[in-house]
Design a protein around this motif. Sequence first.
Motif, short mmCIF file in Angstrom:
data_model
loop_
_atom_site.label_atom_id
_atom_site.label_comp_id
_atom_site.label_asym_id
_atom_site.label_seq_id
_atom_site.Cartn_x
_atom_site.Cartn_y
_atom_site.Cartn_z
N ASP A 1 36.72 133.20 12.76
CA ASP A 1 36.33 132.43 14.30
C ASP A 1 34.90 132.96 14.53
O ASP A 1 34.46 132.82 15.47
N ASN B 1 38.42 125.90 22.97
CA ASN B 1 37.32 126.35 23.40
C ASN B 1 36.02 125.99 23.14
O ASN B 1 35.37 125.83 23.86
N TYR B 2 35.72 125.28 22.43
CA TYR B 2 34.39 124.91 21.70
C TYR B 2 34.35 123.34 21.89
O TYR B 2 32.97 122.83 21.89
N TYR C 1 28.86 124.35 13.49
CA TYR C 1 30.04 124.89 13.83
C TYR C 1 31.22 124.14 13.27
O TYR C 1 32.03 124.79 12.59
N ILE D 1 40.33 127.63 18.82
CA ILE D 1 38.82 127.38 18.64
C ILE D 1 38.48 125.76 19.08
O ILE D 1 37.46 125.60 19.79
N ARG E 1 41.12 137.36 22.60
CA ARG E 1 40.89 135.84 22.77
C ARG E 1 41.18 135.31 24.00
O ARG E 1 40.48 134.40 24.52
#
Length: 452
Positions: free
Chosen positions: A193, A233-234, A210, A230, A138
Amino acid sequence: MKNTALFFLISMVHFSVAQTKLQSKKPLKDNRFSIEIQGMVMDNCGKSADLVFGDFHGSDTEVQKLKSDKAGTFNAKYWLKEPGLFFFRKGGESQYFLITPKEKRYKIGLSCNKNALEMLQVFSSPENKAYLEFVETRKKMTNDFENYRSKNLNDTIIFKEFISKIIDYQKNTAAISKKYPNSYVANKLVVADRISETDLKNVEALRNGYLKRLAFADPRFYNTPLPIHILENYLDFIANKADSSFLVFEWLLNTAGKNKTAAERLQGILYDALYKSKRQDLIRSYILWEKQHPGKMVNEVTKFKMDVLAKSMVDAQFINVVLKDTLGNTRELKDVVFSSKYTLLTIYNPDCSHCIETLPKLIPVMEQYESKGLKIFTVAAKNDYNLWINFIKKHTGKGWINVMEDQTNSSFGKYSISSLPSFVLIDQTGKIVSRMVANDVMNELQKWLLKL
């Protein structure tokens, strides 16, 4: 490490019970499981060091303060409701290890370097071997994503590169699952994930699918740092930069809202992720969501933080600052704001490297726009007086109003400062029109000053 052999020898015999409360009575008719932590303070930690243990989210078991015995050993027992991370802490340093029902006893070694904890050693634990590999994988993906945070997702090439990083990451985590097929990492973390192929087709599919995942409504999902990773990052990529991104919070928080505990935990880590990202549009959208759904904001701590943050966000009225300048004269921010077209409130620390690098770049800007109505009001963190004076001489320009904080650094709290230097642009009506950090202040400031 020189004490490793000794640790294994001691772990074969009875460990001394340290100054702690042991939960020995088994609860009746529930799903709890018991664990025992056996450990030894190893190199350089100091045998009498206070150690604190507890579960990651701190809600299901009592945090225990331990003291090792003369040999440096300690142990503790817990009953837990669900698997997840446990922490140990010495001073301000924390480390984590994974607890699951499959492994009842954890033999750990604590090592220190100049009294700071080094990486925790967990002996003979397949679960923690899998977890460490997952964490390292990660970390690599997070580092890769740093290159894309400021990119425009409408650019097809950038999106394809972004997706390729996700695909590579999922291949690597699939390999970990294959290597440790029955582990918590394989069956919970990797699964939670994973992004489906459907959601990876394009930006719109990623946005639409998502953050609706059911994992966000599972309280156990928050027993490791995975959710905040999560989101960090997104979220930048999922959120549409062309609008307020309000819909993103509807999807995410409505899904988590199916379970009150999950909602409470998510609301806290979402605030942390957005605050760290410094995306003003997303922070404002979250505040807007909270204002329009007061009954759904169940995390009282987060609500308080957001209420404070809302007072210094874009479109809010500025908060006055009253401090003394280099000559000991009291200066007020309001006097500057109402006598100029734009005031750049600059908050910094005299010994901050980014501050030393960034503030001098404002000198030519001030020289160009001072006659057109720009003023700069700097607030330094409480520091050595001579250091402050030298900073002003070397790194600020003529016409700047320079004041220093008192011991409380209250302006930092009033303006919810998360990094230094930070910049707040205020118009002549007292409205905050922009908030900036070091890497975007020059470009963002020019957009406003061109209007003068």
